[in-house]
Design a protein around this motif. Structure first.
Motif, PDB file in Angstrom:
ATOM      1  N   LYS A   1      -6.535  -5.364   4.956  1.00  0.00           N
ATOM      2  CA  LYS A   1      -6.858  -4.019   4.472  1.00  0.00           C
ATOM      3  C   LYS A   1      -7.506  -3.165   5.549  1.00  0.00           C
ATOM      4  O   LYS A   1      -7.132  -2.005   5.757  1.00  0.00           O
TER       5      LYS A   1
ATOM      6  N   SER B   1      -3.784  -6.781  -3.276  1.00  0.00           N
ATOM      7  CA  SER B   1      -4.871  -7.146  -2.384  1.00  0.00           C
ATOM      8  C   SER B   1      -4.315  -7.848  -1.148  1.00  0.00           C
ATOM      9  O   SER B   1      -3.337  -8.593  -1.231  1.00  0.00           O
TER      10      SER B   1
ATOM     11  N   PHE C   1       0.833  -1.207   0.000  1.00  0.00           N
ATOM     12  CA  PHE C   1       0.000   0.000   0.000  1.00  0.00           C
ATOM     13  C   PHE C   1       0.862   1.249   0.000  1.00  0.00           C
ATOM     14  O   PHE C   1       2.057   1.224   0.314  1.00  0.00           O
TER      15      PHE C   1
ATOM     16  N   PHE D   1      -4.016   0.777  -2.358  1.00  0.00           N
ATOM     17  CA  PHE D   1      -3.489  -0.574  -2.191  1.00  0.00           C
ATOM     18  C   PHE D   1      -2.952  -1.075  -3.521  1.00  0.00           C
ATOM     19  O   PHE D   1      -3.684  -1.196  -4.509  1.00  0.00           O
TER      20      PHE D   1
ATOM     21  N   GLU E   1      -5.891   0.280   7.158  1.00  0.00           N
ATOM     22  CA  GLU E   1      -6.573   1.575   7.048  1.00  0.00           C
ATOM     23  C   GLU E   1      -6.778   2.211   8.421  1.00  0.00           C
ATOM     24  O   GLU E   1      -6.566   3.409   8.597  1.00  0.00           O
TER      25      GLU E   1
END
Length: 1023
Positions: free
Chosen positions: A399, A395, A361, A392, A403
């Motif tokens: 995630k 994947s 990311f 990102f 964040e």
């Protein structure tokens, strides 16, 4: 050693699909290690921005980069390739080839001249004891020399490719050779470390001979990069001047979706604030690093890339350790997106490769610096907004955790950022700006206009002068000439023209006098139309809108004089304000203030129309118009704004208006509660106040101002070619829809004022057994939401279909209530009130004495006789089954009543409730009524009086309808009873449309009472 390859983008790729496009992706291979980027659909200039790492054990290997076109049904098509020897990268002093464009080569020499496009890469070695830019700016490393020089992208480069080499060396190498190579790897690496410049390294002749041409070309281009780096250094001021001259009025980018980190006004010019934050000579970053505990700060110079189209710099530092993570290296790439001298936008891409999942990311920050509102002191003000989002690259299941961690870290860092900036530049409190509204408006002084001076200016034209001269000429002629003899059809006192010439002269004189009188009437009418009065203030409690009309620029002219007589009309929430008329001006100065009295509903749009005055009886000509949307504009930015006008004349002349607009809410935090309580009465259901977090998420979703609040939301389907499941959001000013299906987001909203009609289509098989709400917009409105419309008719009206509500009745009632409150004009509301009030006076009863009916003027509206006694007729007011049947057959639904209760001796009272059928009222209004029953003084009949109150209709709270039923027996010979009905309207609020509403009430009451009489007679006689 670790090789890092960042695949950034490609351009000018040849099309390989029949549609003239490609679905490109990049395949990278080093030995047995393979990686591949994501596929970019239907694009010839794709951007991947992905990063990959390889373990390098043999410097004789080469990196093969192939661009492919994805094909779902056949083998993927080859587009072009590039081969880079590892020894070439390692022999660079900084172990990096930097960031550069490379020409892709075809697979065979037969088509070598074919253009295969270019690819932009960043290639460098990352060693354990060296800090490397992990997000691909490979020319910023921890090497002392390179860190001092900064980093930049290089100009376009090309490299030759070998046609005889195999894509995978492992497929053509025996297992024995692999073992031998592995045994020599460590020795070879140690030897090359101490002999970087030697060209006598042992190598396989076949491999080196294949890539010798490519090796020399790339080596020459690396030297060109260094030369370009040395030539591209410019001072910050020179760089700003160059980018400002190249800025062709590009749009200011929108704030990122992650949220705002800083939103503050500062008492400095935008240019100075930009210099403080981003100049190479500024100490702001150094001071910020000291406050945050960051070390090893290295700020590279600003450099132009892509032929001078893009201005970038690189910043690296080591972040201080926290409770959760240790000290890590961070890299930032700053890129100017806009710089026109007043507005500045800088994109910062932040990478922290050493943290867990750091290679998956990047954090992107957007710095926006725009001019703020004018300060009372006359100083310039800047508005700084910093927003962020996550990008990102790969994947990952982590995630959400990433964040949340980034959000917390960003908040803490930029709290320190804002604190430090406030110490260097004085922040501006917006409360102080709002309090200075009176000061800013008080400084406006209307231009003094003398009637005599304006008259001289207005009448000093050819028409007036020629008319005066002709009049004087005629008077002198009359004085000098003798009276003519009477001839023809003349008589004493009537002198007709004696020739064609005299007839023409008379006609000219009449026309000149007519034009002269027209000018005089226009002048008198214009002077009677005054502008604002600075001493008059808006009244009431609610939303107060203040508009200051300063001046106009380049207004169009429709007269032969090359000037116009402009005036401006402002319209908001159905209320209008008109400015004074400025004679013979193309750049008029008004300095007039207009205040709209307190409005219960928050305003959505302010309509501005500029007209040219052409007399009291002629139709005004529009010189241009504009629309100020309070949902899309920042209120602080409206405090001093030049508004461009639209329209054929305005666009041709580039007409503009200078306005100052202030919108205040005097109710404070109670405005949402008051509005919801009002809507609850319309909807008939409790509406809960949403939390600040929910309202904030709603505002962020649709980009709405902070004063907008969510009323309700419903799960439904948007019907287009295929139903799309999402949520329908309803607020005081908008109706919006949002869906996120398989990553494809659909989002739009339009204003309630844009709605022309709402219809309900009964459930069908195609609508999955659910009623469909069809919302039709006015022609030309809501074009920003046209991608969500099912159809658009010939008049340009968009139609939106919503279906499959979980609770259709609640959703429909809420939509209709909000639509009535916002989308109907005052005239439409009055008309609907008239229609509804007519039908509301159905059959109910009431007494006047105890209900205050003596204060209402009553008039007879209906009279009839029945062949039954009065006591028998009173059965329709008894509260039994006959009462219910008569009311239901007269168009009343859910009819209910309370038992008669004795109030005073022979006076009884009850309350009734019912709803109108749709044939009676399209809004299905509700009626609550109080009835009183008492005997007549002579005991030969009854008196029933009723007061009816209406709910759920526009302006239903403006009046109530009073009815009086007098039922008395006829003389004994007649054998029957007589019923006389009188009505009266009690006005609870004043309105200029009382006569119109009363007329409609009378008409509908007569039809209603006739129907009730027919139903009652049929039921009573049958019984």
């Amino acid at each position: 050693m670790k090789l890092v390859v960042r695949v950034i983008e490609a351009k000018n790729l040849p099309p390989t699909d029949p549609n003239g496009l490609s679905d490109p992706y990049v395949r990278l291979q080093l030995g047995k290690q393979r990686h591949k980027t994501k596929v970019i659909k239907k694009c010839l200039n794709p951007r991947w921005d992905e990063e990959f790492s390889f373990r390098v054990d043999d410097l004789n290997e080469e990196l093969v980069i192939s661009v492919m076109d994805e094909d779902k049904f056949f083998n993927d098509d080859f587009v072009g390739q590039l081969k880079v020897p590892m020894s070439l990268v390692f022999e660079e002093e900084i172990k990096s080839l930097g960031t550069a464009w490379y020409s892709l080569q075809p697979k065979t020499k037969k088509i070598k001249n074919k253009e295969a496009g270019e690819i932009r890469l960043s290639i460098y070695f990352q060693q354990k004891n060296a800090a490397v830019d992990s997000y691909g700016n490979g020319d910023q490393l921890s090497h002392p020399r390179k860190s001092a020089d900064g980093a930049t992208d290089s100009p376009s480069r090309s490299s030759a490719a070998s046609s005889s080499s195999s894509p995978s060396r492992e497929e053509t190498t025996s297992s024995k050779e692999e073992k031998s190579s592995a045994q020599k790897t460590l020795t070879g690496r140690i030897a090359q470390i101490f002999n970087k410049g030697s060209s006598d390294m042992p190598s396989t002749p076949s491999r080196r001979s294949i890539d010798s041409e490519q090796f020399e070309i790339i080596k020459e281009e690396v030297s060109e990069i260094k030369t370009e780096d040395a030539l591209s250094n410019k001072t910050f001021e020179e760089a700003m001047s160059k980018i400002q001259s190249a800025d062709q009025e590009s749009e200011i980018p929108s704030n990122f979706s992650g949220g705002l980190l800083v939103d503050q006004h500062y008492m400095t010019a935008p240019k100075d604030l930009n210099t403080l934050l981003f100049s190479t000579d500024s100490n702001f970053l150094k001071s910020l690093a000291e406050v945050q505990g960051s070390t090893e700060l290295q700020v590279g110079p600003w450099k132009f890339e892509n032929g001078g189209d893009c201005l970038k710099r690189l910043v690296s530092y080591t972040k201080a350790p926290s409770k959760l993570i240790k000290a890590v290296k961070a890299f930032e790439e700053h890129t100017y997106l806009k710089a026109d001298g007043k507005n500045f936008a800088v994109l910062a891409s932040v990478s922290t490769p050493e943290v867990m999942y750091g290679s998956t990311f990047k954090v992107e920050l957007l710095y926006l610096i725009t001019p703020g509102p004018e300060l009372p002191s006359g100083e310039q003000c800047s508005h700084l907004v910093i927003s962020w989002r996550m990008n990102f690259l790969q994947s990952t299941m982590m995630k959400g955790m990433i964040e949340n961690g980034a959000r917390q870290g960003m908040k803490e860092s930029f709290d320190q950022y804002a604190t430090l900036l406030s110490q260097m530049v004085k922040p501006v409190d917006m409360k102080d700006l709002s309090s200075s509204k009176e000061q800013a408006l008080a400084s406006l002084q209307a231009e003094p206009q003398s009637d005599w001076k304006l008259a001289v200016q207005y009448f000093a034209n050819f028409i007036v002068l020629s008319t005066v001269l002709m009049g004087l000429y005629v008077l002198v002629h009359i004085w000098l000439s003798a009276p003519s003899t009477i001839q023809g059809l003349e008589f004493v006192g009537l002198d007709l023209p004696d020739s064609v010439g005299e007839l023409v002269v008379c006609a000219v004189l009449v026309l000149q006098c007519e034009r002269m009188l027209g000018l005089i009437s226009r002048f008198i009418q214009a002077r009677a139309q005054k502008g604002s009065d600075h001493g008059i203030k808006a009244q009431g409690d609610g939303w107060l809108l203040t508009v200051a009309l300063i001046e106009g620029s380049n207004l169009a002219s429709v007269d032969s004089s090359a000037f116009s007589d402009p005036y401006v009309v402002f319209t908001c929430n159905g209320k209008t304000r008109t400015s004074s008329i400025k004679f013979q001006k193309s750049n008029p100065l008004w300095n007039e203030i207009f205040e709209f009295d307190a409005m219960d509903d928050p305003p959505s749009v302010l309509d501005v129309e500029v007209y040219d005055f052409d007399g009291p009886f002629d139709e005004a000509v529009s010189l241009g118009h504009a629309e100020i949307n309070f949902l899309k504009a920042n209120i602080s930015d409206l405090a001093d704004i030049w508004v461009p006008l639209e329209g054929k004349l305005a666009l041709a002349c580039q007409s503009k208006l200078h306005l100052r607009i202030y919108l205040d809410n005097t109710r404070g935090a109670n405005v949402a509660k008051d509005y919801l309580s009002k809507m609850e009465k319309e909807v008939g259901k409790k509406i809960n106040l949403r939390s600040p977090q929910t309202n904030s998420a709603f505002q962020k979703l649709f980009g709405l101002p902070p004063e907008e609040f969510l009323i309700n939301d419903f799960t439904c389907h948007l019907k287009r070619k295929m139903p799309l499941q999402g949520r329908l959001f309803l607020s005081a000013r908008i109706i919006g829809f949002h869906a996120n299906l398989f990553g494809n987001k659909t989002k739009f909203f339009f204003l309630w004022e844009d709605i022309e009609d709402i219809q309900v289509i009964p459930a069908t098989f195609s609508s999955m057994g659910s009623p469909v709400v069809v919302i039709t917009l006015r022609p030309g409105r809501g074009m920003d939401a046209r991608h969500g419309a099912r159809t658009q008719d010939e008049q340009g009206r968009l139609k939106f279909h919503f279906q499959s509500f979980v609770s259709f009745n609640v959703a429909h009632r809420t939509i209709m209530a909000l639509c009535k409150a916002r989308s109907l004009s005052p005239e439409q509301k009055v008309q609907l009130v008239e229609e509804e009030s007519e039908t509301k006076t159905l059959a109910s009863e009431e007494s006047g004495t105890f209900l205050g009916m003596h204060d209402v003027s009553m008039s007879e509206i209906h009279s009839c006789t029945f062949p039954i006694p009065a006591s028998f007729f009173m059965e329709i007011f008894s509260g039994r089954e006959l009462d219910r049947r008569v009311m239901e057959k007269s168009g009343c639904l859910n009819y209910s009543y309370t038992p008669w209760v004795s109030e005073d001796k022979e006076v009884f009272e009850r309350a009734i409730y019912y709803k109108f059928e749709k044939r009676v009222s399209r809004y299905k209004g509700e009626v609550t009524s109080t009835q009183q029953r008492s005997p007549l003084p002579d005991g030969k009949g009854w008196l029933v009086e009723e007061v009816m109150n209406f709910h759920g209709i526009p302006l239903g709270d403006y009046f109530s309808v009073h009815l009086r039923y007098q039922v008395e027996d006829l003389p004994a010979k007649a054998k029957g009873c007589k019923v006389v009905v009188a009505y009266g309207v009690e006005w609870l609020k004043s309105t200029k449309h009382q006569k119109r509403i009363t007329k409609n009430i009378v008409q509908n009451l007569q039809e209603r009472l006739n129907l009730m009489s027919t139903v009652a007679e049929r039921e009573l006689v049958a019984k």
